[in-house]
Scaffold this active site. Structure first.
Site, PDB file in Angstrom:
ATOM      1  N   GLU A  48       0.749   3.985   1.774  1.00  0.00           N
ATOM      2  CA  GLU A  48       1.128   4.458   3.103  1.00  0.00           C
ATOM      3  C   GLU A  48       2.277   3.637   3.676  1.00  0.00           C
ATOM      4  OE1 GLU A  48      -3.501   4.631   3.141  1.00  0.00           O
ATOM      5  OE2 GLU A  48      -1.946   3.519   2.075  1.00  0.00           O
ATOM      6  N   CYS A  52      -3.335   0.084   7.208  1.00  0.00           N
ATOM      7  CA  CYS A  52      -2.548   1.309   7.164  1.00  0.00           C
ATOM      8  C   CYS A  52      -2.804   2.186   8.392  1.00  0.00           C
ATOM      9  CB  CYS A  52      -2.819   2.053   5.869  1.00  0.00           C
ATOM     10  SG  CYS A  52      -2.196   1.148   4.423  1.00  0.00           S
ATOM     11  N   CYS A  84      -6.945   2.308   5.071  1.00  0.00           N
ATOM     12  CA  CYS A  84      -7.621   1.064   5.429  1.00  0.00           C
ATOM     13  C   CYS A  84      -7.209   0.669   6.849  1.00  0.00           C
ATOM     14  CB  CYS A  84      -7.243  -0.026   4.428  1.00  0.00           C
ATOM     15  SG  CYS A  84      -5.544  -0.627   4.620  1.00  0.00           S
ATOM     16  N   HIS A 139       0.850  -1.187   0.000  1.00  0.00           N
ATOM     17  CA  HIS A 139       0.000   0.000   0.000  1.00  0.00           C
ATOM     18  C   HIS A 139       0.887   1.239   0.000  1.00  0.00           C
ATOM     19  CE1 HIS A 139      -4.058  -1.662   1.592  1.00  0.00           C
ATOM     20  NE2 HIS A 139      -3.402  -2.620   0.961  1.00  0.00           N
TER      21      HIS A 139
END
Length: 160
Positions: A54, A85, A82, A52
């Site tokens: 992040e 994260c 999410c 991801h």
């Protein structure tokens, strides 16, 4: 430099993901007005659920700064984080989270749940909706193109 400036930097990262046919999400970690970590979504190309934006930006910032505590840093991301994260934000002690578009399906900072409301040992300051329209347009444009590509593909071929 302000929140919009750094969100535009995160949007630049998201466009890199878009160019790779990845869901266009981008992130930057900032300390004292300097970008110390960048990342964009690479789950498909990397074949890894952890790739991801992040997490990539946090990882780069930790390496650059030489430690896992990012208590002096702000994270800018184009889509509301999410649960995974949000957990990384808590664990890395990010001081402040700024995100663009809200995520009604997996957003864990307001939309579906706010994990920062739970009694964890760290709570970042959160600001959502910065350049919300631009962030949302990039995502919706990507998914529109993806649907059009899929419609153009023949899923089965009649026998000759």
């Amino acid at each position: 430099m302000n929140d919009e400036y750094f969100m535009r930097c995160a949007l630049e990262q998201a466009r890199k993901a878009y160019a790779m046919n990845e869901v266009p999400i981008g992130a930057v970690v900032v300390r004292d007005g300097e970008i110390v970590g960048t990342g964009f979504n690479r789950r498909e190309t990397g074949k890894n659920a952890l790739y991801h934006a992040e997490l990539s930006a946090i990882d780069e910032a930790c390496k650059k700064l030489g430690g896992w505590r990012l208590w002096q840093c702000d994270l800018y991301v184009t889509l509301e984080p999410c649960p995974m994260c949000a957990g990384a934000i808590i664990n890395s002690r990010i001081k402040r989270l700024v995100y663009g578009s809200y995520d009604d399906k997996a957003g864990s900072c307001k939309s579906v749940i706010n994990l920062f409301d739970l009694p964890y040992n760290h709570k970042p300051v959160v600001l959502g909706g910065v350049l919300k329209e631009e962030c949302a347009q990039l995502l919706s444009g990507f998914f529109k193109e993806l649907r059009e590509k899929r419609r153009g593909q023949t899923l089965w071929k009649p026998e000759k």
